[in-house]
Design a protein around this motif. Structure first.
Motif, short mmCIF file in Angstrom:
data_model
loop_
_atom_site.label_atom_id
_atom_site.label_comp_id
_atom_site.label_asym_id
_atom_site.label_seq_id
_atom_site.Cartn_x
_atom_site.Cartn_y
_atom_site.Cartn_z
N VAL A 123 -7.38 2.22 3.09
CA VAL A 123 -6.23 1.47 3.63
C VAL A 123 -6.63 0.69 4.95
CG1 VAL A 123 -4.26 2.02 5.26
CG2 VAL A 123 -4.45 3.40 3.33
N ASP B 221 2.92 6.92 4.08
CA ASP B 221 3.12 5.84 3.24
C ASP B 221 1.97 4.81 3.45
OD1 ASP B 221 4.50 3.76 2.16
OD2 ASP B 221 6.55 4.32 2.76
N GLU B 222 1.31 4.42 2.07
CA GLU B 222 0.15 3.70 2.32
C GLU B 222 0.60 2.17 2.62
OE1 GLU B 222 -3.50 2.35 -0.57
OE2 GLU B 222 -1.89 3.73 -1.45
N ARG B 223 1.85 1.81 2.24
CA ARG B 223 2.05 0.41 2.38
C ARG B 223 2.59 0.45 3.84
NH1 ARG B 223 7.33 -1.70 2.13
NH2 ARG B 223 7.28 -4.09 2.03
N ARG B 224 3.27 1.10 4.56
CA ARG B 224 3.85 1.18 5.86
C ARG B 224 2.39 1.59 6.74
NH1 ARG B 224 8.07 -1.69 5.08
NH2 ARG B 224 9.53 -0.80 3.89
N ARG C 196 -0.80 0.55 6.14
CA ARG C 196 -1.30 -0.64 6.06
C ARG C 196 -0.70 -1.82 6.83
NH1 ARG C 196 -1.23 -1.70 1.23
NH2 ARG C 196 -3.10 -0.32 0.61
N GLN C 197 0.45 -1.86 6.83
CA GLN C 197 1.36 -2.81 7.87
C GLN C 197 1.29 -2.39 9.54
OE1 GLN C 197 5.55 -2.89 6.54
NE2 GLN C 197 5.96 -4.57 7.98
#
Length: 872
Positions: free
Chosen positions: A721, A754-757, A759-760
């Motif tokens: 990440v 949550d990988e996407r959040r 990373r965000q």
């Protein structure tokens, strides 16, 4: 013992249908080699019953087939008469006849097979029953043989199996007969024996370490315990010791006890400061303590081996010549110990087996006398520093000691006091200086005053001097004669008491004119003090409070105006409770008449409780108005958010079209653009992408506010990440010449998020650090795991944030300029905090102007996702 265990195994196997075999076969059911499975009676009966039902079904089928055939072909299926048998048979008749004969043959063969199986099973069952009986008989005989010997065996087949207890003891040693009581070794063995046995048993069961030891029961008997292993089993044998063996064990125990006592006694003597020595029957030194060794300047072993004497020849000769008839010697002798001269009180006692001696250093007595003298002088100096006058008269009624306060208080001459005057003369001098109370008959008063020398108890009197001073005089007689006088000047105390009483009256007047209601309850819960406002607030009459009523009675009357039993119960408990830590309590009462009262209880040092009531009706009305105004402002803010969300949704579609057309224009397939046109197209794409990112952030915040944001939780590789977040910022890092230093341990592992959040979050933190860093600066990213918490730390060394702006950095649409750099949209940190808190974590920020900013995002290892709150 192994035969007994094997017998038990065979009996158990026979009970479950297993019989011994030659070990060459192993039943398919999973039995160990050496046993063969035999079907139990119940299972054999079930099998015979199923075979019988099969025969019955076959016979029924045979009986039904003719009728079935008749149904299929009535003309052909009709049974032929006997006359037709003589003629030729058609094919259908032959088939029916063959089927009938086959069914009969099958039934006969099945019956024969069943009979044979039944006979074989019955014979095997009878053999098993006989063998089972023989095994039980043999087992009983072996147990009987074990019972004939005075011993008990405890067998552990395995580490987790329950122990088996066999045999018995005669009970002379105190061992219990119950197996459970026997295994509780600490209840019938001496504590040290129980601890040793349990430790050895643990080693026996764990490692197979054999042991043999003698144990002592609480009742005084002795038991021999032996531990061995047999066939993988741990076996403990307990036997009572009787006769010579018991006497030998008793002597061994007494010998060990005497050795222990002697060791303890020597250890005690070794701690003494005085030299101690033991001699054998020949007069040689056999043992000395450490003090003796130190006195002769040698170690204890050398003093014994070299027979070093503490006393000189004259001392030893005196000890030999001056012994009394009981062999005791006591005298004070000079001794040179450790190179210094001392005076010892020497005590030596001789017996037939030897002698023992002790030397006590009396040099310390003189030191103690000197110390006592110094202590007395110190006490005298201490008394001199006291403000209370002290005078000590001896048994001869002469002054032995007085402090400076005594001379100052009465103004007596120093030479007169140093001369040791009598008590009567001192009183005469005080009278002459007008430091005694005025008396009509002074001599009679003086004689009564001097009676303190014959008194056994202290006496206390008050002197009111002519100059207005008041003295508290205490005459304390000594046990060996004499009196100590203490003259305490209480003039200031009396004045302070007067001032205190005046202050109490002032406070009372103050309480009476307070607008707040005040009531004070004692530790017994009864009313002690109140002001008029209290009676006015609760419409009480003076006669209701005049007899110090209990708090329950008063609150019962007040309940007419405020009928909330729980509130009154809580107040009563606070006032009358016996809790160790008494704390303040407060609350609010909204009465039906519209008045709103705030109450507070304050614990007092004397165990009482102060209760105050304040009428806050006006404040509450103003507060309600402010709350209504605040609610209106919140609705306006919600309306603003709704408007922003709507506009963001409306802008997203045309913005997506703009980005798409800009990409088409920049694609060479659709025509070549000039350098200026390409530059403008790039500007359009970069600006549109930035605007799209802002709109996406606004939509994310809108989703969170609406309470419909859902996290896609899963195991996340932290290192991946971090790498993904950095990948999207490489161009900005190159353009700004900023050095991004990453510190992520290789074994950081994973956690649930949550990988996407995530990373965000990292993207926004690093992007924000880059924005506020100087060109060519350094941005640091570190990740650590602490217990059940994952910490991401992003640190820049840029311009920092002013103190007055720290509280607004997480607010939406709030940004700050950084020199010549353009500030952002003010959504990055707001997005970070929202996503981190959705994971159940928290965000901290630390910043100092011109030093830099550090943001710490903390994630739990396994987040407890909280629901989005639309009101956030």
């Amino acid at each position: 013992m192994p035969d007994c265990g094997r017998l038990r195994a065979r009996v158990n196997a026979a009970r479950h249908g297993w019989i011994p075999c030659d070990g060459s076969e192993s039943d398919a059911r999973g039995a160990d080699p050496g046993f063969q499975y035999v079907e139990p009676k119940s299972r054999a009966r079930k099998r015979r019953r199923s075979i019988a039902f099969s025969l019955l079904g076959t016979t029924s089928l045979v009986a039904v087939l003719p009728f079935l055939g008749a149904a299929l072909s009535p003309a052909e299926a009709a049974l032929p008469d006997m006359s037709l048998l003589a003629g030729p048979l058609n094919s259908l008749e032959v088939i029916w006849f063959a089927a009938f004969v086959g069914a009969v043959a099958f039934g006969v063969a099945s019956a024969i097979g069943i009979v044979r199986i039944r006979r074989r099973t019955q014979a095997r069952l009878e053999r098993l029953i006989t063998e089972n009986g023989d095994l039980k008989l043999r087992l009983d005989r072996l147990e009987g043989v074990l019972d004939t010997d005075d011993q008990r065996l405890v067998v552990w087949p395995s580490r987790s199996a329950e122990p088996i207890v066999l045999g018995g003891l005669n009970g002379a040693s105190g061992a219990p007969r119950s197996p459970n009581a026997l295994l509780a070794f600490g209840t019938w063995l001496q504590p040290d024996s129980a601890v040793r046995l349990e430790g050895l048993l643990e080693m026996l069961r764990e490692n197979g370490a054999a042991f043999t030891l003698t144990l002592q029961a609480r009742e005084g008997g002795f038991i021999e315990a032996s531990g061995r292993t047999a066939g993988g089993w741990a076996v403990l044998r307990l036997r009572d010791l009787t006769g010579e063996r018991a006497r030998h064990a008793d002597l061994t125990h007494d010998h060990a006890r005497l050795n222990s006592d002697m060791t303890t006694l020597k250890a005690l003597l070794d701690t003494l400061d005085g030299p101690v020595w033991l001699r054998d029957s020949e007069g040689h030194i056999s043992w000395v303590n450490r003090a003796y060794a130190a006195a002769v300047e040698a170690d204890a072993e050398s003093a014994v081996e070299q027979d070093i004497e503490l006393l000189d020849a004259a001392g030893r000769r005196a000890m030999t010549e001056e012994r009394d008839d009981d062999g005791q010697f006591k005298a004070r002798l000079p001794v040179v110990a450790a190179g210094r001269r001392h005076v010892f009180d020497v005590i030596d006692v001789t017996q037939s087996s030897g002698s023992a001696g002790l030397a006590l250093d009396t040099s310390e007595l003189e030191q103690m006398r000197a110390e006592l003298k110094r202590t007395l002088e110190f006490h005298a100096r201490t008394l001199d520093q006291l403000a209370t006058a002290v005078a000590i008269f001896g048994p001869d009624r002469r002054l032995q000691f007085h402090n400076a306060a005594f001379q100052t208080l009465f103004g007596l001459d120093t030479a007169f006091l140093e001369g040791g005057p009598e008590d009567g003369a001192v009183l005469d001098a005080m009278r002459a200086a007008r430091k005694l109370p005025e008396q009509a008959d002074y001599r009679q008063w003086q004689r009564k005053h001097l009676e303190s020398y014959q008194s056994l108890e202290p006496r206390e009197v008050w002197w009111h001097l002519p100059d207005g001073q008041t003295l508290r005089v205490i005459a304390n007689p000594h046990a060996k004669g004499g009196v100590t006088y203490i003259y305490e000047n209480v003039t200031e105390r009396i004045e302070l008491e007067s001032r205190y009483n005046a202050l109490i009256r002032v406070q009372g007047e103050t309480l009476d004119h307070l607008t707040e209601a005040v009531a004070v309850f004692g530790s017994d819960g009864r009313l002690r003090l109140w002001n008029p406002a209290f009676t006015s607030f609760w419409q009480l009459q003076e006669e209701d409070l005049s007899e110090s009523p209990h708090v329950s009675t008063i609150f019962g009357t007040c309940a007419r105006l405020f009928s909330d039993p729980q509130a009154w119960k809580g107040l009563t408990t606070t006032i009358t409770g016996l809790a160790d830590n008494r704390a303040r309590a407060s609350g609010r009462m909204q009465r039906p008449d519209g008045n709103v009262l705030d109450y507070t209880t304050v614990p007092l040092p004397d165990g009482g409780t102060l209760v105050g009531f304040v009428n806050v009706t006006d404040s509450v009305n103003v507060e309600r108005a402010l709350m209504d105004k605040n609610e209106a402002l919140r609705e306006a803010d919600q309306l603003k958010n709704t408007f922003v969300q709507h506009v963001s949704y409306e802008l997203r579609s045309p913005l997506t079209n703009i980005i798409g057309f800009a990409q088409l224009l920049s694609d060479p397939k659709f025509g070549t653009l000039t350098e200026k046109q390409s530059e403008y197209t790039d500007y359009i794409m970069s600006s549109s992408s930035a605007l799209l990112a802002i709109i996406n952030d606004i939509l994310d915040l809108a989703t969170i506010d609406a309470g419909i944001m859902e996290l896609d939780l899963g195991e996340v590789e932290i290192a991946d990440v971090v790498t993904g977040a950095i990948e999207g910022l490489k161009d900005r890092l190159v353009d700004t010449h900023i050095d991004l230093r990453v510190d992520v341990p290789k074994d950081i592992g994973t956690f649930v998020a949550d990988e996407r959040r995530l990373r965000q979050v990292l993207f926004n933190l690093i992007s924000n650090a880059i924005r506020y860093s100087d060109e060519g600066g350094v941005v640091e990213l570190a990740c650590t795991r602490t217990g059940s918490e994952i910490r991401f730390v992003v640190r820049d060394h840029g311009c920092g944030i002013a103190k007055e702006n720290i509280d607004t950095v997480f607010s939406r649409f709030v940004g700050h300029t950084s020199g010549s750099r353009r500030r952002g949209a003010g959504l990055g940190l707001a997005i970070v905090r929202s996503f981190v808190e959705l994971h159940g974590g928290s965000v901290e920020i630390q910043s100092e102007e011109n030093v830099g900013t550090t943001v710490i995002a903390k994630f739990p290892q396994k987040p407890k996702v909280r629901e989005c709150d639309a009101a956030e």
